[in-house]
Design a protein around this motif. Structure first.
Motif, short mmCIF file in Angstrom:
data_model
loop_
_atom_site.label_atom_id
_atom_site.label_comp_id
_atom_site.label_asym_id
_atom_site.label_seq_id
_atom_site.Cartn_x
_atom_site.Cartn_y
_atom_site.Cartn_z
N UNK A 3 11.87 4.94 -11.34
CA UNK A 3 10.54 5.52 -11.32
C UNK A 3 9.98 5.42 -9.91
N UNK A 4 9.37 6.52 -9.42
CA UNK A 4 8.78 6.56 -8.09
C UNK A 4 7.40 7.21 -8.21
N UNK A 5 6.35 6.41 -8.47
CA UNK A 5 5.01 6.98 -8.63
C UNK A 5 4.56 7.77 -7.41
N UNK A 6 4.01 8.95 -7.65
CA UNK A 6 3.64 9.85 -6.56
C UNK A 6 2.40 9.41 -5.79
N UNK A 7 1.56 8.56 -6.38
CA UNK A 7 0.32 8.15 -5.71
C UNK A 7 0.54 7.03 -4.70
N UNK A 8 1.75 6.49 -4.64
CA UNK A 8 2.05 5.38 -3.73
C UNK A 8 2.77 5.88 -2.49
N UNK A 9 2.79 5.04 -1.45
CA UNK A 9 3.56 5.30 -0.23
C UNK A 9 4.65 4.22 -0.17
N UNK A 10 5.75 4.52 0.53
CA UNK A 10 6.94 3.67 0.47
C UNK A 10 7.50 3.37 1.86
N UNK A 11 8.04 2.16 2.01
CA UNK A 11 8.75 1.76 3.21
C UNK A 11 10.24 1.81 2.93
N UNK A 12 11.04 2.04 3.95
CA UNK A 12 12.49 2.06 3.78
C UNK A 12 13.04 0.69 3.39
N UNK A 13 12.23 -0.35 3.55
CA UNK A 13 12.63 -1.70 3.13
C UNK A 13 12.27 -1.95 1.66
N UNK A 14 11.84 -0.90 0.95
CA UNK A 14 11.62 -0.88 -0.50
C UNK A 14 10.34 -1.57 -0.98
N UNK A 16 6.29 -0.86 -1.79
CA UNK A 16 5.35 0.23 -2.05
C UNK A 16 3.97 -0.21 -1.60
N UNK A 17 3.14 0.77 -1.26
CA UNK A 17 1.78 0.51 -0.81
C UNK A 17 0.84 1.46 -1.53
N UNK A 18 -0.21 0.90 -2.10
CA UNK A 18 -1.24 1.69 -2.77
C UNK A 18 -2.52 1.60 -1.95
N UNK A 19 -3.05 2.77 -1.55
CA UNK A 19 -4.32 2.83 -0.85
C UNK A 19 -5.44 2.64 -1.87
N UNK A 20 -6.21 1.58 -1.74
CA UNK A 20 -7.27 1.30 -2.70
C UNK A 20 -8.55 2.08 -2.39
N UNK A 21 -8.56 2.83 -1.27
CA UNK A 21 -9.68 3.69 -0.94
C UNK A 21 -10.86 2.98 -0.30
N UNK A 22 -10.72 1.69 -0.02
CA UNK A 22 -11.83 0.93 0.56
C UNK A 22 -11.41 0.15 1.81
N UNK A 23 -10.35 0.63 2.46
CA UNK A 23 -9.84 -0.07 3.63
C UNK A 23 -8.85 -1.17 3.29
N UNK A 29 7.03 -4.49 -4.57
CA UNK A 29 8.37 -3.95 -4.34
C UNK A 29 8.66 -2.86 -5.37
N UNK A 30 9.52 -1.95 -5.00
CA UNK A 30 9.79 -0.79 -5.84
C UNK A 30 10.69 -1.14 -7.03
N UNK A 31 10.67 -0.25 -7.99
CA UNK A 31 11.55 -0.40 -9.14
C UNK A 31 13.00 -0.43 -8.70
N UNK A 32 13.34 0.43 -7.73
CA UNK A 32 14.71 0.46 -7.20
C UNK A 32 15.10 -0.93 -6.66
N UNK A 33 14.19 -1.56 -5.91
CA UNK A 33 14.48 -2.87 -5.32
C UNK A 33 14.70 -3.92 -6.40
N UNK A 34 13.83 -3.93 -7.42
CA UNK A 34 14.00 -4.96 -8.45
C UNK A 34 15.26 -4.73 -9.27
N UNK A 35 15.64 -3.45 -9.47
CA UNK A 35 16.89 -3.16 -10.18
C UNK A 35 18.09 -3.66 -9.38
N UNK A 36 18.05 -3.47 -8.06
CA UNK A 36 19.15 -3.92 -7.20
C UNK A 36 19.25 -5.45 -7.18
N UNK A 37 18.11 -6.12 -7.23
CA UNK A 37 18.10 -7.58 -7.21
C UNK A 37 18.59 -8.19 -8.52
#
Length: 130
Positions: A3-14, A16-23, A29-37
């Motif tokens: 799963x890769x939620x569209x509202x988040x931004x991602x780093x190549x190191x896996x 995810x970052x969610x902009x909370x809209x208030x600075x 970590x992404x679903x991909x990362x936890x599956x790999x671990x």
């Protein structure tokens, strides 16, 4: 495919970052990362008040088969950490995007978000990794 939620931004190191809209942003970590671990058994959290630069190591996620360093996708000050992960690190496997966020930061530079990958960009990156 993970799963890769569209509202988040991602780093190549896996991470995810969610902009909370208030600075501030929420980071995990992404679903991909936890599956790999595999089954997560320990999470090392950063200290509240720590100032991180983009790319700084801020913690570790350990599983039954590996340990993986965590890297800050943006620059800012740690405002809060998800202390629930200390008692229930396995929640990263169960809910990597909701309940198992790792930290919240106050952004130094909102433009840091612009260089992170979109969901489509992260998906394309994952396809090149395999």
């Amino acid at each position: 495919m993970s799963s890769i939620p569209t509202e988040l931004r991602y780093a190549k190191s896996h991470e995810w970052t969610k902009d909370n809209g208030d600075g501030t942003v929420t980071i995990g970590i992404t679903e991909h990362a936890q599956e790999a671990l595999g089954d997560v058994v320990f999470v090392e959290l950063p200290d509240v008040g720590t100032h991180l630069s983009k790319g700084d190591e801020f913690g570790v996620v350990e599983s039954v088969k590996a340990a993986s360093d965590l890297y800050s996708p943006v620059t800012g000050e740690v405002l809060e950490v998800n202390e629930a992960l200390e008692d229930a690190p396995e929640s990263i496997n169960e809910s990597p995007y909701e309940n198992a966020w790792i930290m919240k930061l106050r952004l130094d530079n909102p433009e840091d978000l612009d260089v992170l990958l979109s969901a489509d960009g992260y998906k394309a990156f994952l396809e090149t990794e395999n």
